[in-house]
Design a protein around this motif. Structure first.
Motif, PDB file in Angstrom:
ATOM      1  N   ALA A   1      55.001  48.181  -5.511  1.00 58.39           N
ATOM      2  CA  ALA A   1      55.972  48.826  -6.413  1.00 58.39           C
ATOM      3  C   ALA A   1      56.568  50.065  -5.764  1.00 58.39           C
ATOM      4  CB  ALA A   1      55.280  49.191  -7.732  1.00 58.39           C
ATOM      5  N   ALA A   2      55.732  50.837  -5.056  1.00 59.77           N
ATOM      6  CA  ALA A   2      56.228  52.043  -4.384  1.00 59.77           C
ATOM      7  C   ALA A   2      57.187  51.690  -3.256  1.00 59.77           C
ATOM      8  CB  ALA A   2      55.047  52.855  -3.848  1.00 59.77           C
ATOM      9  N   ILE A   3      56.888  50.625  -2.527  1.00 57.31           N
ATOM     10  CA  ILE A   3      57.762  50.196  -1.438  1.00 57.31           C
ATOM     11  C   ILE A   3      59.123  49.763  -1.977  1.00 57.31           C
ATOM     12  CG2 ILE A   3      58.112  48.409   0.317  1.00 57.31           C
ATOM     13  CD1 ILE A   3      55.023  48.464   0.718  1.00 57.31           C
ATOM     14  N   ILE A   4      59.110  48.975  -3.062  1.00 57.30           N
ATOM     15  CA  ILE A   4      60.374  48.509  -3.644  1.00 57.30           C
ATOM     16  C   ILE A   4      61.203  49.690  -4.146  1.00 57.30           C
ATOM     17  CG2 ILE A   4      61.360  47.222  -5.579  1.00 57.30           C
ATOM     18  CD1 ILE A   4      59.100  45.177  -5.197  1.00 57.30           C
ATOM     19  N   GLU A   5      60.543  50.686  -4.688  1.00 56.04           N
ATOM     20  CA  GLU A   5      61.259  51.891  -5.133  1.00 56.04           C
ATOM     21  C   GLU A   5      61.874  52.619  -3.940  1.00 56.04           C
ATOM     22  OE1 GLU A   5      60.415  56.067  -7.577  1.00 56.04           O
ATOM     23  OE2 GLU A   5      58.991  54.405  -7.694  1.00 56.04           O
ATOM     24  N   GLN A   6      61.127  52.700  -2.832  1.00 53.83           N
ATOM     25  CA  GLN A   6      61.659  53.343  -1.626  1.00 53.83           C
ATOM     26  C   GLN A   6      62.866  52.591  -1.080  1.00 53.83           C
ATOM     27  OE1 GLN A   6      57.765  53.758   0.628  1.00 53.83           O
ATOM     28  NE2 GLN A   6      58.884  55.542   1.385  1.00 53.83           N
ATOM     29  N   LEU A   7      62.850  51.261  -1.211  1.00 58.26           N
ATOM     30  CA  LEU A   7      63.957  50.461  -0.680  1.00 58.26           C
ATOM     31  C   LEU A   7      65.273  50.756  -1.387  1.00 58.26           C
ATOM     32  CD1 LEU A   7      62.246  46.963  -0.173  1.00 58.26           C
ATOM     33  CD2 LEU A   7      62.899  48.628   1.583  1.00 58.26           C
ATOM     34  N   GLN A   8      65.197  51.308  -2.570  1.00 61.04           N
ATOM     35  CA  GLN A   8      66.418  51.627  -3.312  1.00 61.04           C
ATOM     36  C   GLN A   8      67.041  52.947  -2.859  1.00 61.04           C
ATOM     37  OE1 GLN A   8      66.953  48.939  -5.089  1.00 61.04           O
ATOM     38  NE2 GLN A   8      64.839  48.309  -4.669  1.00 61.04           N
ATOM     39  N   GLN A   9      66.276  53.738  -2.080  1.00 65.66           N
ATOM     40  CA  GLN A   9      66.762  55.049  -1.659  1.00 65.66           C
ATOM     41  C   GLN A   9      67.514  54.935  -0.328  1.00 65.66           C
ATOM     42  OE1 GLN A   9      66.236  57.384  -3.965  1.00 65.66           O
ATOM     43  NE2 GLN A   9      65.076  55.796  -5.062  1.00 65.66           N
ATOM     44  N   PRO A  10      68.669  55.579  -0.206  1.00 63.05           N
ATOM     45  CA  PRO A  10      69.406  55.520   1.073  1.00 63.05           C
ATOM     46  C   PRO A  10      68.699  56.329   2.163  1.00 63.05           C
ATOM     47  CG  PRO A  10      70.484  57.021  -0.446  1.00 63.05           C
ATOM     48  CD  PRO A  10      69.371  56.373  -1.225  1.00 63.05           C
ATOM     49  N   ILE A  11      68.547  55.717   3.313  1.00 63.60           N
ATOM     50  CA  ILE A  11      67.966  56.388   4.477  1.00 63.60           C
ATOM     51  C   ILE A  11      68.894  56.128   5.662  1.00 63.60           C
ATOM     52  CG2 ILE A  11      65.989  56.571   6.036  1.00 63.60           C
ATOM     53  CD1 ILE A  11      64.228  55.525   3.822  1.00 63.60           C
ATOM     54  N   ALA A  12      69.274  57.180   6.378  1.00 67.20           N
ATOM     55  CA  ALA A  12      70.193  57.028   7.509  1.00 67.20           C
ATOM     56  C   ALA A  12      69.495  56.323   8.670  1.00 67.20           C
ATOM     57  CB  ALA A  12      70.697  58.389   7.969  1.00 67.20           C
ATOM     58  N   LEU A  13      70.264  55.533   9.402  1.00 67.78           N
ATOM     59  CA  LEU A  13      69.757  54.964  10.656  1.00 67.78           C
ATOM     60  C   LEU A  13      69.491  56.083  11.655  1.00 67.78           C
ATOM     61  CD1 LEU A  13      72.000  51.856  11.442  1.00 67.78           C
ATOM     62  CD2 LEU A  13      69.517  51.839  11.231  1.00 67.78           C
ATOM     63  N   PRO A  14      68.451  55.942  12.477  1.00 74.02           N
ATOM     64  CA  PRO A  14      68.287  56.914  13.566  1.00 74.02           C
ATOM     65  C   PRO A  14      69.472  56.814  14.521  1.00 74.02           C
ATOM     66  CG  PRO A  14      66.777  55.068  13.839  1.00 74.02           C
ATOM     67  CD  PRO A  14      67.387  54.924  12.482  1.00 74.02           C
ATOM     68  N   PRO A  15      69.823  57.888  15.219  1.00 72.84           N
ATOM     69  CA  PRO A  15      71.003  57.867  16.104  1.00 72.84           C
ATOM     70  C   PRO A  15      70.827  56.917  17.275  1.00 72.84           C
ATOM     71  CG  PRO A  15      69.740  59.877  16.425  1.00 72.84           C
ATOM     72  CD  PRO A  15      69.155  59.198  15.228  1.00 72.84           C
ATOM     73  N   PHE A  16      71.946  56.459  17.802  1.00 68.39           N
ATOM     74  CA  PHE A  16      71.974  55.632  19.019  1.00 68.39           C
ATOM     75  C   PHE A  16      73.239  55.949  19.790  1.00 68.39           C
ATOM     76  CE2 PHE A  16      73.758  51.951  21.211  1.00 68.39           C
ATOM     77  CZ  PHE A  16      72.756  51.692  22.123  1.00 68.39           C
ATOM     78  N   ASP A  17      73.094  56.097  21.101  1.00 72.41           N
ATOM     79  CA  ASP A  17      74.271  56.312  21.940  1.00 72.41           C
ATOM     80  C   ASP A  17      73.961  55.877  23.367  1.00 72.41           C
ATOM     81  OD1 ASP A  17      76.875  56.994  22.451  1.00 72.41           O
ATOM     82  OD2 ASP A  17      76.455  59.110  22.818  1.00 72.41           O
ATOM     83  N   LEU A  18      74.952  55.342  24.036  1.00 75.74           N
ATOM     84  CA  LEU A  18      74.846  55.029  25.468  1.00 75.74           C
ATOM     85  C   LEU A  18      75.187  56.273  26.276  1.00 75.74           C
ATOM     86  CD1 LEU A  18      76.504  51.511  25.961  1.00 75.74           C
ATOM     87  CD2 LEU A  18      74.104  52.104  26.315  1.00 75.74           C
ATOM     88  N   GLN A  19      74.306  56.641  27.178  1.00 78.14           N
ATOM     89  CA  GLN A  19      74.547  57.804  28.030  1.00 78.14           C
ATOM     90  C   GLN A  19      75.222  57.419  29.335  1.00 78.14           C
ATOM     91  OE1 GLN A  19      73.574  61.024  26.811  1.00 78.14           O
ATOM     92  NE2 GLN A  19      73.458  59.656  25.035  1.00 78.14           N
ATOM     93  N   GLN A  20      75.090  56.150  29.706  1.00 78.92           N
ATOM     94  CA  GLN A  20      75.646  55.651  30.972  1.00 78.92           C
ATOM     95  C   GLN A  20      76.185  54.252  30.719  1.00 78.92           C
ATOM     96  OE1 GLN A  20      72.893  54.075  34.022  1.00 78.92           O
ATOM     97  NE2 GLN A  20      73.772  55.572  35.421  1.00 78.92           N
ATOM     98  N   PRO A  21      77.364  53.903  31.215  1.00 81.15           N
ATOM     99  CA  PRO A  21      77.909  52.564  30.981  1.00 81.15           C
ATOM    100  C   PRO A  21      76.982  51.473  31.527  1.00 81.15           C
ATOM    101  CG  PRO A  21      79.590  54.024  31.878  1.00 81.15           C
ATOM    102  CD  PRO A  21      78.287  54.765  31.977  1.00 81.15           C
ATOM    103  N   LEU A  22      76.990  50.337  30.857  1.00 76.85           N
ATOM    104  CA  LEU A  22      76.177  49.214  31.298  1.00 76.85           C
ATOM    105  C   LEU A  22      76.736  48.631  32.595  1.00 76.85           C
ATOM    106  CD1 LEU A  22      75.754  47.454  27.834  1.00 76.85           C
ATOM    107  CD2 LEU A  22      74.030  48.808  29.054  1.00 76.85           C
TER     108      LEU A  22
END
Length: 478
Positions: A178-199
């Motif tokens: 029940a606690a997990i389902i309640e947490q799923l309703q809350q917005p949480i930002a994705l952790p950041p991601f960025d490329l530092q060097q081109p592939l």
């Protein structure tokens, strides 16, 4: 159905643990929402979807984190340590429960083959700051059933005092779910991601083609029939690959996975099963022969016909089907190995393949780790003969493969397993980002075409990386 206490009582004299489960209806489910919650907690975890895309599994609050370097400190082989853990938590197979309710979940790297074949001496993954395995022991699993739209939470409980433990566990699991389902309703930002060097590709086309010609000389000399030669795409990054995994959710791959353990992180959208074990039934699924998808329906059909009628692709595929039969034959009951599908055309978003299924039966005493040992690594990621091809791979590839060419999935404490091949993946150790791919080199291979095949196989991951870079920075979705 959930196991009731009366249905579990008969097992208490024969098994040290039994699984208990509670579940609740949940009409809509986003695996990324769960991943964000656990990522925020700072725990390492694995998330995987099984072969039939019915269940998503999350290793919630792992009991133990296991790595290759950690197990190497023990006085006995890693396989023995892993089998001892599975035996310690051994459970019965209970009808109606998900295939995975507790056990080991994570990956075995390509170089783990040295645990099975002692005469092989491959580059140590530690030279690239990698491990030859990364696993979590989980006794509690969060699982979503996509067919029945139910979220469940399982727990392995000791049979020592089953009646008392059962009621307490059911109550605790109900509250946790029940606690997990309640947490799923809350917005949480994705952790950041960025490329530092081109592939960029590790080897350019000319360099790769020269190496292909050298490998072909080994084939003409009779050293091997085929070899998978990798050419990874490299870059540097900051943040987390969770945003890339979110993009990969859009693909139709049978297996998707996100895995984080300390400074190692991996995301996968694999089309290929290595091996499954369900009771005494085992199977492997060779996937070999590749064309890109067409830009129009007519071109797609033309490329499919080209793939299905190519003598080179058919010969390569048949060779690997035979290798799969030989692999299963090492552990199978006499005369039980059979090919149930041969060279089916399988289409994915960026490429199409020829796929087959090889099945067999094993004795009740045969363990999942023994089945894994017989089939690992996949012939489609090594070559034929397998050991000779791997020796040459070690010579021609400049760095250890790590997770690429290995497998990921689970070994359940009830003796079952489901492992997918580590392809169509990206992994990072600290800031180094690697997107591996390889091509099958045979006698009539053309270097430029094999270089292109590597790029075709990488495309779905490269696109996901580029899309994630464009959408997520500093945790903000643009």
């Amino acid at each position: 159905m959930n196991p009731t206490l009366p249905t579990l009582i008969p097992y208490q004299d024969h098994y040290p643990y039994v699984p208990v489960m509670v579940k609740r209806p949940l009409a809509t489910f986003d695996p990324i929402a769960v991943a964000k919650i656990v990522h925020q907690m700072g725990n390492g975890f694995a998330l995987t979807i099984d072969r039939h895309q019915r269940y998503s599994y999350f290793s919630f609050k792992p009991q133990r984190s296991l790595t290759g370097r950690q197990l190497a400190k023990h006085k006995r082989p890693a396989n023995e340590t892993l089998q001892a853990i599975l035996n310690q938590y051994r459970t019965p197979r209970i009808q109606g429960l998900p295939p995975f309710t507790g056990g080991l979940i994570g990956y075995f790297g390509y170089e783990y083959i040295q645990q099975f074949v002692l005469k092989l001496h491959l580059k140590s993954p530690a030279t690239a700051d990698l491990d030859d395995l990364g696993l979590f022991l989980v006794t509690s699993v969060l699982v979503y059933d996509h067919r029945h739209h139910e979220l469940g939470l399982t727990q392995l409980i000791s049979t020592a005092d089953l009646a008392a433990t059962y009621a307490v566990t059911q109550t605790a699991l109900t509250q946790q779910l029940a606690a997990i389902i309640e947490q799923l309703q809350q917005p949480i930002a994705l952790p950041p991601f960025d490329l530092q060097q081109p592939l960029h590709m590790q080897a350019d086309q000319a360099t790769y083609a020269r190496q292909v010609d050298r490998i072909r000389q080994h084939i003409y000399a009779g050293d091997i029939f085929q070899m998978i030669y990798a050419n990874p795409c490299l870059g540097t990054m900051s943040g987390s690959l969770l945003a890339v995994y979110q993009q990969l959710q859009k693909t139709a791959a049978p297996y998707t996975c996100y895995f984080k353990q300390a400074n190692f992180e991996m995301t996968v959208a694999s089309p290929e099963t290595l091996v499954t074990k369900d009771g005494e039934q085992i199977a492997t699924y060779p996937l070999a022969g590749t064309r890109r998808r067409g830009r129009t329906p007519a071109e797609d059909q033309q490329l499919a016909h080209e793939l299905q009628t190519s003598p080179k692709e058919i010969a390569e595929h048949n060779m690997l089907v035979d290798l799969g039969r030989n692999d299963l034959g090492q552990v199978a009951k006499f005369k039980s190995v059979r090919v149930t599908n041969l060279r089916r055309l399988i289409r994915y978003s960026q490429v199409m393949h020829l796929g087959s299924r090889v099945a067999a039966e094993v004795a009740p005493t045969t363990t999942a780790l023994q089945v894994l040992a017989a089939t690992f690594p996949a012939g489609t990621l090594a070559g034929a003969p397998k050991i000779e091809a791997m020796t040459l791979i070690n010579h021609y590839e400049q760095v250890p493969r790590g997770a690429y060419g290995g497998c990921f999935g689970y070994l359940d404490c009830n003796g079952n397993l489901d492992m997918a091949i580590g392809i169509r993946l990206a992994y990072r150790m600290n800031e180094q980002l690697v997107i591996p791919a390889g091509a099958g080199i045979v006698a009539d291979s053309i270097g430029a075409q094999e270089f292109k095949e590597c790029q075709n196989k990488q495309r779905v991951i490269v696109n996901a990386v580029q899309d994630a870079k464009g959408r997520v920075k500093d945790g903000i979705i643009n």
